[in-house]
Write an enzyme that holds these catalytic residues in place. Sequence first.
Site, PDB file in Angstrom:
ATOM      1  CB  SER A 234      -0.911   0.010   1.236  1.00 54.81           C
ATOM      2  OG  SER A 234      -1.814  -1.072   1.212  1.00 54.81           O
ATOM      3  N   GLY A 270      -3.104  -0.561  -3.904  1.00 49.79           N
ATOM      4  CA  GLY A 270      -1.973   0.027  -3.202  1.00 49.79           C
ATOM      5  C   GLY A 270      -1.457   1.312  -3.803  1.00 49.79           C
ATOM      6  N   PRO A 313      -8.107  -0.484  -6.075  1.00 53.13           N
ATOM      7  CG  PRO A 313      -8.847   1.242  -7.464  1.00 53.13           C
ATOM      8  CD  PRO A 313      -8.656  -0.256  -7.416  1.00 53.13           C
ATOM      9  N   GLY A 314      -8.299   1.654  -3.210  1.00 53.99           N
ATOM     10  CA  GLY A 314      -9.172   2.118  -2.130  1.00 53.99           C
ATOM     11  C   GLY A 314      -8.736   3.489  -1.671  1.00 53.99           C
ATOM     12  NE  ARG A 315      -2.867   4.280   0.813  1.00 52.57           N
ATOM     13  CZ  ARG A 315      -2.542   4.000   2.067  1.00 52.57           C
ATOM     14  NH1 ARG A 315      -2.589   4.958   2.976  1.00 52.57           N
ATOM     15  NH2 ARG A 315      -2.179   2.789   2.412  1.00 52.57           N
ATOM     16  NE  ARG A 356      -2.294   5.510   6.836  1.00 54.08           N
ATOM     17  CZ  ARG A 356      -1.369   6.281   6.272  1.00 54.08           C
ATOM     18  NH1 ARG A 356      -1.371   7.593   6.472  1.00 54.08           N
ATOM     19  NH2 ARG A 356      -0.444   5.759   5.492  1.00 54.08           N
ATOM     20  CE1 TYR A 360       0.794   0.441   8.914  1.00 49.88           C
ATOM     21  CE2 TYR A 360      -0.779   2.169   8.385  1.00 49.88           C
ATOM     22  CZ  TYR A 360      -0.495   0.839   8.587  1.00 49.88           C
ATOM     23  OH  TYR A 360      -1.484  -0.101   8.458  1.00 49.88           O
ATOM     24  CB  CYS A 387      -2.495   8.580  28.475  1.00 52.90           C
ATOM     25  SG  CYS A 387      -3.827   9.423  29.336  1.00 52.90           S
TER      26      CYS A 387
END
Length: 469
Positions: A234, A270, A313-315, A356, A360, A387
Site C-alpha cells: 500500500s 496500493g 484501489p481504495g486509498r 497512522r 506507520y 496518554c
Amino acid sequence: MTVNPLAPSWLAHPEDANVLPPAVWSQNASRSASGEIVVAGVAATDLAAEFGTPLYVVDEADVRARASDARESFDREFARIGSAAKVYYAGKAFLSAEVARWVTEAGLFIDVCSGGELAVALAAGVDPARLGFHGNNKSLAEIDRAVSAGVGVIIIDSLVEIERVADAAARHSRVQQVRLRLNSGVHAHTHEYLATAREDQKFGITLADAPAAVARIRELGSLRFLGLHSHIGSQIFEADGFVEAASRLLALHAELLRDGPIPELNLGGGFGIAYTSADRALPVSTIAASLAEIVSSECARLGVPVPVIAVEPGRSIVGPSTFSLYEAGTIKDVLVEGTAVRRYVSVDGGMSDNIRPALYGADYSVRLANRGSDADPTLVRVVGKHCESGDIVVLADYLPGDVRPGDLLAVPATGAYCWSLASNYNYLGRPAVVAVLDGRARLIVRRETEADLLSRDAGLPDHQSQGAA
C-alpha cells in the site's frame, strides 16, 4: 526568513501558510473571501457548529469523480489492448453504506475483508455478485455466509481454504468462483507493515506452491478457478513494483493455461496518494496505461491472450476526498535541546481517530480552517489528547504564528484508514462522518456517544448507560 532547524528536510518553509495544495486536498476545497476553509460550499465553522469536532468531512463529488476516473482509465487502457478491466473498491480503506452506493453507482465492484464489511455492503443493497471476499483467516462462518449470499468471488489465501470454500459451496449447491492469492516476492517501496508480497509475511501462498493449489481447485466441482491474485503493498508511488508483479504472475498464468481456462488476473491495489506537498503520487491514468503496456507486451511474449485485469484501489479513491476537522486546545512552545522551539498544538482528537502516524510513521499536513492569517508561518507539531507521547497527528508542518485555542484545524487526506482504524482509546467516542455536496452537509456515520460506550459494559445497570451523555 528563518528556517527552524527542527523542520524535516522534506518540509519546505511556505511563503503563505494558508495555501491549500491541490494535490493534498479534495477537488472542491477552497478558502472563502474571509479565509475560512470551505468544501463543496460548506464552511468549516458551520460543520463544527452542527456536527461537532473531531469530524471527518467527505467531499462526495470528489469520491464519485475519483471512482469514475479509475473505472474509465482502466476501461480505456485495457480496451486499447483488446481486453477489459474490473475495478474493485477496497472497502478496508473506508466503508459505509453511502460510500458503497457511490462507488457501485460509478461502476466499481467492492472488495471486502470480513463478515462485518460484507454485512455493510449487503445492507447497502450492493449486488453480491459485485463483491470480492478477501482475508488471510476467514472463519468457517464467514465463508459460509459469503457463499450463501452469492458473493461473486472469494480470494483463496491458503491451502486449507480451498477445501473450506469447496465444502461450503457444495452445501449450498453452488459453484463458487475463486481467485488464488500469491506471494509474488516483489518488494514494494513502502513501509514494512504495508508491504504485503514479501516472503516472510502472512498473506497468500508461494509461486512454487501455486500449480498444485490450482490443480486441486480444478478438481473440485463446487469451485471455478477465475485467476491469480497479487497485492504487493500500500501507499506505493512507483510503477516498477506493479510491473514486476505482473510479469511474474503472467509467466505462471501462461503455464497454468495449459490445463484449463483462466479468464482473469488480479493485480491488486496500493496506489499511493499525496499526504504532504512533498509527495508525488501517480495519476490513475498513468498507472492504468503502465499496467496495460506491461500486460500487453508480456502476453505477446508468452503467446497467450490478454486476460481481464482486475485492480483494487481504495486509498486513491477515498483518501484525498476527506479532511479531519479538530478544535485546537492547549498550545505549548517547547525548547528542544536548548537550540530551537517546537510549538505543540493539541487538538480534541488524536491517535484514536488517526493511528497512522503512530503505526506507520505517516506524515500529514495541517491548515487553519476557521480563518486566514497574515502571521508568519511557525513550525508546529499537532498532537492529540491521549496518554501517549506518540499521540501525534501531524509530525511537522507550518501554521500561522497566531494559532490559538479555539481555532479549527483541518488535516487533509484522512479518508483512508483513519475512520476504519479508529478506536475508543481513553474512552473517546469515534467521530462522526459527514458528506458535503452542493452546499449541503449530511451525516453518513453518526458520532459515538458516552451512552454507546457504556452500553457495552455488562457491569453497569441499563439505566446508568442510558443516562450518559
